[in-house]
Design an enzyme around this catalytic site. Structure first.
Site, mmCIF file in Angstrom:
data_model
loop_
_atom_site.group_PDB
_atom_site.id
_atom_site.type_symbol
_atom_site.label_atom_id
_atom_site.label_comp_id
_atom_site.label_asym_id
_atom_site.label_seq_id
_atom_site.Cartn_x
_atom_site.Cartn_y
_atom_site.Cartn_z
ATOM 1 N N GLN A 1 -17.437 7.759 -6.587
ATOM 2 C CA GLN A 1 -16.744 7.987 -7.548
ATOM 3 C C GLN A 1 -17.160 7.322 -8.674
ATOM 4 O O GLN A 1 -17.036 8.174 -9.836
ATOM 5 C CB GLN A 1 -15.368 7.543 -7.145
ATOM 6 C CG GLN A 1 -14.347 7.152 -8.375
ATOM 7 C CD GLN A 1 -12.945 6.751 -7.642
ATOM 8 O OE1 GLN A 1 -12.362 7.547 -7.068
ATOM 9 N NE2 GLN A 1 -12.655 5.538 -8.407
ATOM 10 N N GLY B 1 -8.700 -6.467 -5.440
ATOM 11 C CA GLY B 1 -9.761 -5.551 -6.249
ATOM 12 C C GLY B 1 -9.137 -5.006 -7.518
ATOM 13 O O GLY B 1 -10.085 -5.002 -8.273
ATOM 14 N N HIS B 2 -7.909 -4.396 -7.367
ATOM 15 C CA HIS B 2 -7.617 -3.813 -8.653
ATOM 16 C C HIS B 2 -7.099 -4.776 -9.589
ATOM 17 O O HIS B 2 -7.850 -4.705 -10.778
ATOM 18 C CB HIS B 2 -6.266 -3.274 -8.309
ATOM 19 C CG HIS B 2 -5.935 -2.081 -7.298
ATOM 20 N ND1 HIS B 2 -5.224 -2.260 -5.988
ATOM 21 C CD2 HIS B 2 -6.496 -0.865 -7.408
ATOM 22 C CE1 HIS B 2 -5.790 -1.132 -5.301
ATOM 23 N NE2 HIS B 2 -6.193 -0.206 -5.979
ATOM 24 N N GLY C 1 -2.147 2.302 -7.228
ATOM 25 C CA GLY C 1 -1.085 1.200 -6.988
ATOM 26 C C GLY C 1 -1.209 0.549 -5.571
ATOM 27 O O GLY C 1 -2.258 0.713 -4.912
ATOM 28 N N HIS D 1 -4.069 -4.776 -5.202
ATOM 29 C CA HIS D 1 -4.520 -6.015 -4.246
ATOM 30 C C HIS D 1 -5.624 -6.644 -5.153
ATOM 31 O O HIS D 1 -5.765 -6.158 -6.524
ATOM 32 C CB HIS D 1 -5.082 -5.564 -3.061
ATOM 33 C CG HIS D 1 -6.277 -4.466 -3.080
ATOM 34 N ND1 HIS D 1 -7.248 -4.687 -3.909
ATOM 35 C CD2 HIS D 1 -6.273 -3.274 -2.559
ATOM 36 C CE1 HIS D 1 -7.960 -3.366 -3.715
ATOM 37 N NE2 HIS D 1 -7.264 -2.314 -3.056
HETATM 38 P P1 AMP Z 1 -7.587 3.160 -5.867
HETATM 39 O O1 AMP Z 1 -6.040 2.388 -6.463
HETATM 40 O O2 AMP Z 1 -7.983 2.964 -4.562
HETATM 41 O O3 AMP Z 1 -7.779 4.435 -6.425
HETATM 42 O O4 AMP Z 1 -8.545 2.073 -6.922
HETATM 43 C C1 AMP Z 1 -8.337 2.029 -8.132
HETATM 44 C C2 AMP Z 1 -9.715 1.310 -8.730
HETATM 45 O O5 AMP Z 1 -9.724 0.105 -8.151
HETATM 46 C C3 AMP Z 1 -10.663 1.966 -8.540
HETATM 47 O O6 AMP Z 1 -11.814 1.927 -9.403
HETATM 48 C C4 AMP Z 1 -11.541 1.471 -7.160
HETATM 49 O O7 AMP Z 1 -12.913 1.378 -7.083
HETATM 50 C C5 AMP Z 1 -11.110 0.152 -7.473
HETATM 51 N N1 AMP Z 1 -11.001 -0.859 -6.346
HETATM 52 C C6 AMP Z 1 -10.374 -0.597 -5.348
HETATM 53 N N2 AMP Z 1 -10.896 -1.363 -4.259
HETATM 54 C C7 AMP Z 1 -11.628 -2.433 -4.802
HETATM 55 C C8 AMP Z 1 -12.354 -3.551 -4.285
HETATM 56 N N3 AMP Z 1 -12.295 -4.021 -3.352
HETATM 57 N N4 AMP Z 1 -12.999 -3.971 -5.410
HETATM 58 C C9 AMP Z 1 -13.180 -3.693 -6.575
HETATM 59 N N5 AMP Z 1 -12.611 -2.629 -7.155
HETATM 60 C C10 AMP Z 1 -11.783 -2.161 -6.171
#
Ligand code: AMP
Length: 300
Positions: free
Chosen positions: A155, A38-39, A33, A36
């Protein structure tokens, strides 16, 4: 079709199995959650490539080692739902902690070797928590495909290995890193940065770019490259490198000689925020977001 929200695993599985029985393909995007770009890039990829998209939003306590930022981690359920609706997701799975973990749960996914490298060396139990929750999400959401970001490079390597080793019937797709206009990789933890720290946080990206430049100029010995990257980071008063490594992408072992397949990985504390980033020495397909308009004027 609107965006549905569910909290109960068997309801999610029921919905997904009904879709799949109709012949529809299903993508899963696991997140914690505070969404942004990226997600959202992962969600958009799933929406483009699958007929239905499930997004899980769960701040998974078992992947936060003692003393980390579990309590402080940003939570923004309403905003997340709006962003997911706009991105075209079909279902949010937002389980409570008690729904995900029985009190007497005693089974988890333990991988050998890979989880001890890089981040794993500094975050005991972190990857056990990650792999276990991802395995559970695969079993709950039964997706055809699952989307992860290359930003969390280690990861993604561990998850691909788990899927291969345990024969999960899921195709993993690892997507490019999305960066702010100045190069900082987007992360929910960037919110912890003060304005001064935010300016210094670009040193992760600059260090990675410096590493690539030195390699492109002919340096293949990892030691002077890592040293130069470290020095660049340490020139920023609020930045403290935790590790700077150059590894092979398959087994995450430190390289003796840099090649185009090698990947530079780093973790840096900027103030209280622990930020990670990585970059291969070969082709890079990172995505840069536009600066917001008011900033565009300032930076020209
Ligand atoms: P998180 O919410 O941080 O666990 O991230 C969820 C997913 O979003 C994971 O697969 C992350 O690798 C991906 N993610 C987070 N930040 C980015 C980013 N800047 N660019 C691409 N994927 C991202």
């Amino acid at each position: 079709m609107g965006l549905e929200e569910m909290e109960i695993p068997h309801e999610v599985r029921g919905r997904v199995l009904a879709w799949r029985a109709e012949g529809l393909s299903v993508g899963l995007v696991p997140t914690m959650g505070a969404l942004h770009e990226g997600h959202l890039s992962l969600v958009r990829a799933s929406v483009a490539q699958c007929e239905r998209t499930v997004v899980s939003v769960f701040v998974n306590p078992t992947q936060f080692p003692e003393g980390e930022d579990l309590q402080r981690y940003p939570r923004r359920p309403q905003e997340d739902a709006e962003k997911l609706r706009a991105a075209g997701a079909d279902l949010i799975f937002r389980p409570g902690e008690e729904v995900m973990y029985c009190e007497d749960a005693c089974t988890s996914v333990v991988q050998e070797g890979l989880p001890e490298m890089l981040c794993g060396a500094h975050r005991p139990g972190h990857f056990r928590g990650v792999l276990t929750v991802v395995a559970k999400l695969f079993n709950i959401a039964c997706p055809d495909r699952a989307y992860f970001g290359r930003k969390d490079f280690q990861q993604s390597v561990l998850i691909c290995r788990m899927v291969r080793d345990l024969n999960f019937a899921v195709e993993v797709r690892v997507m490019p890193t999305v960066r702010e206009h100045d190069g900082l990789a987007m992360s929910s933890r960037n919110e912890y940065l003060s304005p001064a720290q935010r300016r210094q946080a670009v040193c992760l990206f600059e260090a990675l770019r410096l590493g690539r430049r030195l390699f492109n100029e002919g340096e293949v010995d990892p030691e002077p490259v890592k040293e130069a990257m470290r020095e660049l980071i340490e020139r920023h008063p609020e930045a403290e490198p935790q590790y700077v490594e150059i590894v092979r992408p398959d087994d995450l072992r430190a390289v003796e000689r840099i090649t185009r397949e090698s990947v530079a990985c780093l973790a840096v504390f900027v103030g209280e925020a622990r930020l990670i980033d990585n970059m291969p020495f070969g082709p890079v397909d990172d995505i840069f977001v536009e600066p917001p308009p008011e900033r565009a004027e300032i930076t020209g």
